[in-house]
Design a protein around this motif. Sequence first.
Motif, PDB file in Angstrom:
ATOM      1  N   LEU A   5     -14.665   1.204  -6.081  1.00  0.00           N
ATOM      2  CA  LEU A   5     -13.208   1.198  -5.223  1.00  0.00           C
ATOM      3  C   LEU A   5     -13.154   1.944  -4.057  1.00  0.00           C
ATOM      4  N   VAL A   6     -12.800   1.477  -2.963  1.00  0.00           N
ATOM      5  CA  VAL A   6     -12.512   1.912  -1.773  1.00  0.00           C
ATOM      6  C   VAL A   6     -11.015   2.057  -1.370  1.00  0.00           C
ATOM      7  N   ASP A   7     -10.644   3.277  -1.501  1.00  0.00           N
ATOM      8  CA  ASP A   7      -9.422   3.592  -1.187  1.00  0.00           C
ATOM      9  C   ASP A   7      -8.814   3.788   0.242  1.00  0.00           C
ATOM     10  N   GLU A   8      -8.168   2.871   0.796  1.00  0.00           N
ATOM     11  CA  GLU A   8      -7.718   2.980   2.139  1.00  0.00           C
ATOM     12  C   GLU A   8      -8.773   2.821   3.178  1.00  0.00           C
ATOM     13  N   PRO A   9      -9.604   1.801   3.061  1.00  0.00           N
ATOM     14  CA  PRO A   9     -10.715   1.505   4.121  1.00  0.00           C
ATOM     15  C   PRO A   9      -9.952   1.393   5.521  1.00  0.00           C
ATOM     16  N   GLN A  10     -10.598   1.809   6.440  1.00  0.00           N
ATOM     17  CA  GLN A  10     -10.187   1.895   8.025  1.00  0.00           C
ATOM     18  C   GLN A  10     -10.989   0.742   8.740  1.00  0.00           C
ATOM     19  N   THR A  14     -11.678  -4.953   6.854  1.00  0.00           N
ATOM     20  CA  THR A  14     -11.753  -4.279   5.670  1.00  0.00           C
ATOM     21  C   THR A  14     -11.657  -5.175   4.528  1.00  0.00           C
ATOM     22  N   ALA A  20     -17.120  -2.531   0.292  1.00  0.00           N
ATOM     23  CA  ALA A  20     -17.409  -2.297  -1.217  1.00  0.00           C
ATOM     24  C   ALA A  20     -18.963  -2.788  -1.637  1.00  0.00           C
TER      25      ALA A  20
END
Length: 41
Positions: A5-10, A14, A20
């Motif tokens: 889980l990637v929270d708020e990718p920049q 994305t 991920a």
Amino acid sequence: MFLVLVDEPQGANTYGSTVAAPVAKFVIDALISLKGIPPSK
């Protein structure tokens, strides 16, 4: 089974396949190496 889980990718690109998936591949490769799982035929 595990979850990446990637929270708020920049950034502009994305998506799960670009953010991920590389992390999942790294973890899976490490587990295969640690557990000594042979390659499939």
